[in-house]
Write an enzyme that holds these catalytic residues in place. Structure first.
Site, PDB file in Angstrom:
ATOM      1  N   HIS A 145     -22.563  78.634  26.221  1.00 19.74           N
ATOM      2  CA  HIS A 145     -21.783  78.623  24.977  1.00 19.74           C
ATOM      3  C   HIS A 145     -21.871  77.247  24.330  1.00 19.74           C
ATOM      4  CE1 HIS A 145     -18.458  78.864  22.139  1.00 19.74           C
ATOM      5  NE2 HIS A 145     -17.878  77.846  22.737  1.00 19.74           N
ATOM      6  N   SER A 185     -37.909  69.356  17.979  1.00 20.15           N
ATOM      7  CA  SER A 185     -37.599  69.935  16.663  1.00 20.15           C
ATOM      8  C   SER A 185     -36.693  69.001  15.865  1.00 20.15           C
ATOM      9  CB  SER A 185     -36.922  71.291  16.870  1.00 20.15           C
ATOM     10  OG  SER A 185     -36.165  71.651  15.764  1.00 20.15           O
ATOM     11  N   SER A 186     -35.655  68.483  16.521  1.00 17.58           N
ATOM     12  CA  SER A 186     -34.716  67.597  15.818  1.00 17.58           C
ATOM     13  C   SER A 186     -35.387  66.321  15.345  1.00 17.58           C
ATOM     14  CB  SER A 186     -33.560  67.207  16.739  1.00 17.58           C
ATOM     15  OG  SER A 186     -32.703  68.282  16.917  1.00 17.58           O
ATOM     16  N   HIS A 243     -22.411  60.695  22.517  1.00 18.91           N
ATOM     17  CA  HIS A 243     -21.437  60.315  21.514  1.00 18.91           C
ATOM     18  C   HIS A 243     -22.017  60.239  20.109  1.00 18.91           C
ATOM     19  CE1 HIS A 243     -17.361  59.970  20.526  1.00 18.91           C
ATOM     20  NE2 HIS A 243     -17.760  59.183  19.561  1.00 18.91           N
ATOM     21  N   GLU A 261     -24.265  62.048  19.154  1.00 19.97           N
ATOM     22  CA  GLU A 261     -24.419  63.474  18.868  1.00 19.97           C
ATOM     23  C   GLU A 261     -23.174  64.042  18.177  1.00 19.97           C
ATOM     24  OE1 GLU A 261     -26.790  65.644  19.100  1.00 19.97           O
ATOM     25  OE2 GLU A 261     -25.677  67.508  18.899  1.00 19.97           O
ATOM     26  N   HIS A 267     -16.140  56.189  26.777  1.00 26.97           N
ATOM     27  CA  HIS A 267     -14.795  56.786  26.737  1.00 26.97           C
ATOM     28  C   HIS A 267     -14.823  58.227  27.242  1.00 26.97           C
ATOM     29  CE1 HIS A 267     -15.646  57.957  22.286  1.00 26.97           C
ATOM     30  NE2 HIS A 267     -15.889  58.979  23.049  1.00 26.97           N
ATOM     31  N   HIS A 268     -16.029  58.770  27.442  1.00 28.05           N
ATOM     32  CA  HIS A 268     -16.138  60.088  28.068  1.00 28.05           C
ATOM     33  C   HIS A 268     -16.051  59.970  29.590  1.00 28.05           C
ATOM     34  CE1 HIS A 268     -17.418  62.222  24.377  1.00 28.05           C
ATOM     35  NE2 HIS A 268     -17.940  61.054  24.057  1.00 28.05           N
ATOM     36  N   THR A 278     -13.357  56.396   9.585  1.00 27.24           N
ATOM     37  CA  THR A 278     -13.016  57.809   9.389  1.00 27.24           C
ATOM     38  C   THR A 278     -11.799  57.922   8.477  1.00 27.24           C
ATOM     39  OG1 THR A 278     -13.770  58.111  11.653  1.00 27.24           O
ATOM     40  CG2 THR A 278     -12.703  59.978  10.606  1.00 27.24           C
ATOM     41  N   LYS A 295     -12.690  57.579   4.910  1.00 25.61           N
ATOM     42  CA  LYS A 295     -13.210  58.827   4.339  1.00 25.61           C
ATOM     43  C   LYS A 295     -12.087  59.791   3.988  1.00 25.61           C
ATOM     44  CE  LYS A 295     -17.834  59.173   5.975  1.00 25.61           C
ATOM     45  NZ  LYS A 295     -18.287  59.709   4.705  1.00 25.61           N
ATOM     46  N   ARG A 354     -10.136  72.637  32.423  1.00 26.33           N
ATOM     47  CA  ARG A 354     -11.140  73.434  31.711  1.00 26.33           C
ATOM     48  C   ARG A 354     -12.226  73.898  32.679  1.00 26.33           C
ATOM     49  NH1 ARG A 354     -14.865  68.806  28.785  1.00 26.33           N
ATOM     50  NH2 ARG A 354     -16.012  70.585  27.993  1.00 26.33           N
TER      51      ARG A 354
END
Lengths: 530, 286
Positions: free
Chosen positions: A81, A173-174, A257, A259, A306-307, A332, A335, A454
């Protein structure tokens, strides 16, 4: 921006066109509009596939205990997923928008490398085939989560290898798509279109493409090390040989990150196009928007750990990554406040694109705030790997990116198809999505704060109520997306009002100077922008 | 169309529909699936991988052939040339980031994971392990000799640096329309590249047979072979690119002001050169 006559456009349409018909047209096309359409259709198909996997997860979590699927398969579902939604749905959707819109927004005849553009798209179906095939091989699909952490990934079966090669192909591809987009923007702008006159969507994609070229190869390196650790006896992630599983986490999140911003920046761009149009005011603080986007991109490279607050890190490292992460709230915030200031005292109307844009603004900001909460190391230690994290990133990825893409789709569908979408259906789609989204994901904050982990198919009794609510919401959200399909099919089949060249009175960018639907070839002679 | 627009920008060349991309996709699908099957001992795997590789070669010949014909047919103007320059630059940047991942891994194991394994925490699990570099980690018990910097690696450094120099001479010859010089210096560059690869292959045989240094030799073997191996693969690709340029030069392609393919290959060659210098310092020497 510019208003030039383009009666010449229609005449060019069949002048040098020998495109093959039927399936061969789509397999061999070098036209940015065809390729954009394929990207968007592929992305929606993957969205439904990934959505079915999400619903499998929610069906299993509808009540405590194991009832619908085997736990191993549940793990495969969470893994696929994530991978399919990130690499198959959201990123291709953003590239689809880029393909359709960037040449039209900057007055270019096509993308800079039209053949390579075709390959960028046609690499995605093979990658999807590899991912889906992995469900049927011995040992099942990858089941270590979309982050593919070792040592679990090292121990898993053939499905993991298929996933690794799928990631390689999607990465290629990217990278090709990004090189194409950067070159198009830097080299194919119409005369007079300086960088600081470019529509905001082009700016956000320019910076996104830079991020992609910088980090996709790093992910390729990481999964290559996984592959050699699995099959060729290297010890990158094996402590017995002097390596370290944590090394993978560092490399992965150095990709992971940026990403996150790869996923959200094109969405920011779309929102920055739409809010001014429906507020009938120019974008507030254009230059600061550009600098904020660049600021986010630069900061995205220095926050990855931070992950990993609970993985183990020196205190100084923890503090550095915590403060650096919080710093991202500044650009942010610039914005978000610019969007609000754009709307301030505007003559606003709320057609479906604007509804999704405002819904984005509200829900993305909430997701941003929970991100700020998670950035605080002592709190993150409590919330790591709980449903609070799941709630956070679905607020920014679903209500963030996905809502922005819906907004953009309704906004540009008249230009793409020449038919107005049905406003009633669009509004129904927005309100059902908005409500069911919150029913699904808002309770996950409570579950996470209460400690529900999770990626686990079963849970303790006290989490039952909110899981039930979330599962009901999830099925509602899934069904709501069929309304979108309905709206798009109506447009694509021409059932609806004929769209004028400029259906939105506030539209100022170049695509609205073209007829609707946009001719097959546009701006073969560049317009002059004043 | 107003007169002001005409002549300001040349029409951009947008190619006609092409079947090469989808051929390439089929190739990568076959290769990806074939490799996964092969690594898991499914019999069909190696045939799929091989078939995919052949299809990929056909695609590369066909696609690049088309581009070369278009270029020689003067379909590419100044603006297309600028596009190629941007794209090659960004492609090389992506390659830099790919190597950065592996150099990052080398930095991490040398400065963090191996010292950690030798520290107090690691001692609880492996009391006899002494951290240091080169290291095979606490559990791999094999004896091996690390690869020294003086000898073949130093020789290879000199060879690659010289090849960068001869390539620049070839470029100058091309710009002065000295075709003989172009072919001679380009030939020297390719020859030096192939010599480099020959020495590298010899070094690998030496490592496996005499030094007991293998890909499986702990994290030292992992980083050594993956870094030098990927570099060698890139030198191979670069040498193939330069060989194609040599063949094109012999066929009479390129003019003093229209030869970006040559320059792109040269940029790539200098890139692998710089990576080698980093390898020589960080992998072999320090």
């Amino acid at each position: 921006m510019s208003s030039i006559p383009h009666d010449h456009v229609a005449g060019h349409d069949h002048a040098h066109d020998h495109r093959p018909s039927g399936i061969a047209r789509w397999l061999t096309t070098t036209n940015h509009k065809d390729i954009g359409t394929m990207y968007l259709i592929f992305s929606f198909a993957m969205f439904l596939v990934g959505g079915c996997m999400a619903l499998t997860i929610r069906a299993e979590l509808f009540q405590p205990g194991l009832q619908v699927v085997h736990p191993e398969f549940f793990n495969s579902m969470t893994t696929l997923h994530g991978l399919i939604m990130v690499f198959g749905a959201i990123m291709p959707a953003a590239v689809g928008f880029a393909n359709w819109m960037i040449p039209m927004l900057i007055g270019a005849p096509d993308m800079a490398f039209a053949r390579m553009n075709n390959w960028s798209f046609w690499l995605l179906p093979p990658a999807a085939i590899l991912l889906v095939t992995s469900l049927f091989v011995p040992g099942g699909a990858a089941a270590a989560g979309w982050t593919l952490y070792p040592p679990l990934t090292i121990q898993a079966g053939m499905g993991t290898d298929l996933t690794i090669f799928a990631v390689h192909i999607m990465g290629a591809s990217s990278i090709m798509g990004s090189i194409n987009i950067i070159t198009t923007i830097l080299n194919l702008r119409a005369p007079g279109m300086t960088l600081m006159k470019m529509p905001m969507f082009c700016w956000t994609w320019l910076i996104t493409a830079y991020l992609l070229i910088a980090v996709m190869p790093v992910l390729a390196g990481a999964v290559t090390m996984l592959l050699t650790d699995r099959h060729f006896g290297t010890s990158f992630f094996n402590a017995a040989g002097g390596g370290d599983p944590v090394l993978f986490q560092h490399i992965f999140w150095f990709f992971g990150h940026p990403e996150v911003y790869i996923i959200i920046l094109p969405a920011f761009g779309i929102i920055s196009e739409i809010i001014p149009v429906f507020s009938r005011k120019p974008l507030f603080g254009y230059a600061s928007m550009v600098y904020a986007t660049a600021g986010i991109a630069i900061l995205s490279f220095i926050v990855w750990a931070h992950h990993m607050f609970t993985t183990g890190m020196p205190l100084a490292g923890t503090l550095f990554f915590m403060y650096a992460t919080m710093l991202i709230a500044v650009p942010t915030g610039v914005k978000v406040f610019n969007w609000l200031a754009t709307m301030w005292k505007g003559a606003m109307t709320f057609e479906t694109p604007m509804l999704f844009a405002v819904g984005f603004l509200f829900l993305f900001t909430m997701g941003g705030f929970t991100g700020l909460v998670l950035a605080i190391m002592p709190i993150d230690v409590q919330l790591q790997d709980t449903y609070y994290v799941v709630a956070h990133f679905h607020y920014v990825m679903v209500a963030g990116s996905l809502f922005a893409f819906f907004s953009g789709a309704y906004y540009w569908l008249p230009k793409w198809t020449g038919t107005m979408y049905d406003e009633k259906i669009g509004q129904l789609h927005f309100w059902t999505s908005f409500v069911t989204f919150n029913i699904t994901f808002f309770p996950m904050h409570f579950l996470g704060l209460a400690g529900m982990p999770r990626r686990i198919p079963d849970y303790a009794q006290q989490f039952a109520d909110w899981n039930l609510v979330a599962s009901v919401g999830a099925f509602g959200f899934g069904l709501s997306q069929l309304i979108f399909l309905w709206a798009v099919i109506k447009c694509a089949t021409g059932s609806g009002a004929k769209a004028p060249a400029k259906p939105w009175e506030g539209g100022t960018s170049l695509e609205w100077t073209l007829p609707s639907p946009a001719p097959y070839h546009t701006f073969e002679t560049p317009p002059v922008v004043k | 169309m107003s007169a002001a627009q005409t002549g300001t920008t040349p029409h951009y060349y947008v190619p006609q529909p092409s079947h090469w991309p989808i051929v390439g996709s089929v190739a990568l699908l076959l290769m990806g699936m074939g490799a996964a099957f092969w690594m898991n001992d499914v019999a069909a795997g190696r045939y799929m991988l091989g078939a995919g590789f052949i299809v990929l070669l056909v695609m590369l010949f066909g696609w690049f052939g088309t581009v070369i014909r278009e270029s020689e047919g003067r379909l590419y103007g100044k603006q297309v040339d600028a596009s190629f320059r941007w794209s090659m630059g960004w492609f090389i940047f992506s390659e830099v980031m790919f190597f950065a991942a592996f150099f990052g891994a080398l930095f991490y194991v040398r400065n963090l994971s191996v010292p950690d394994l030798g520290s107090l925490g690691g001692k609880l699990v492996w009391p006899d392990f002494a951290a240091g570099w080169p290291s095979v980690g606490p559990y791999v018990k094999e004896q091996f000799t690390p690869m020294g910097a003086i000898g073949i690696p130093l020789l290879n450094t000199i060879i690659l640096l010289t090849s960068g120099f001869t390539l620049t001479l070839a470029h100058h010859a091309l710009k002065e329309n000295n075709r003989g010089g172009l072919k001679f210096w380009l030939f020297c560059t390719v020859a030096l590249g192939i010599t480099f690869l020959g020495f590298q292959a010899y070094e690998y045989v030496h490592a496996y047979q005499d030094l007991n240094l293998k890909l499986t030799t702990g994290v030292y073997g992992s980083t050594f072979f993956m870094l030098t191996g990927f570099h060698g693969a890139h030198v191979t690709v670069g040498a193939i690119m330069l060989t194609v340029m040599l063949v094109r030069a012999i066929k009479g392609h390129f003019t003093p002001d229209h030869h970006f393919a040559f320059e792109a290959a040269a940029w790539y060659w200098h890139f692998v050169d710089v990576v080698w210098l980093l390898l020589f310092v960080l992998v072999y020497w320090l």
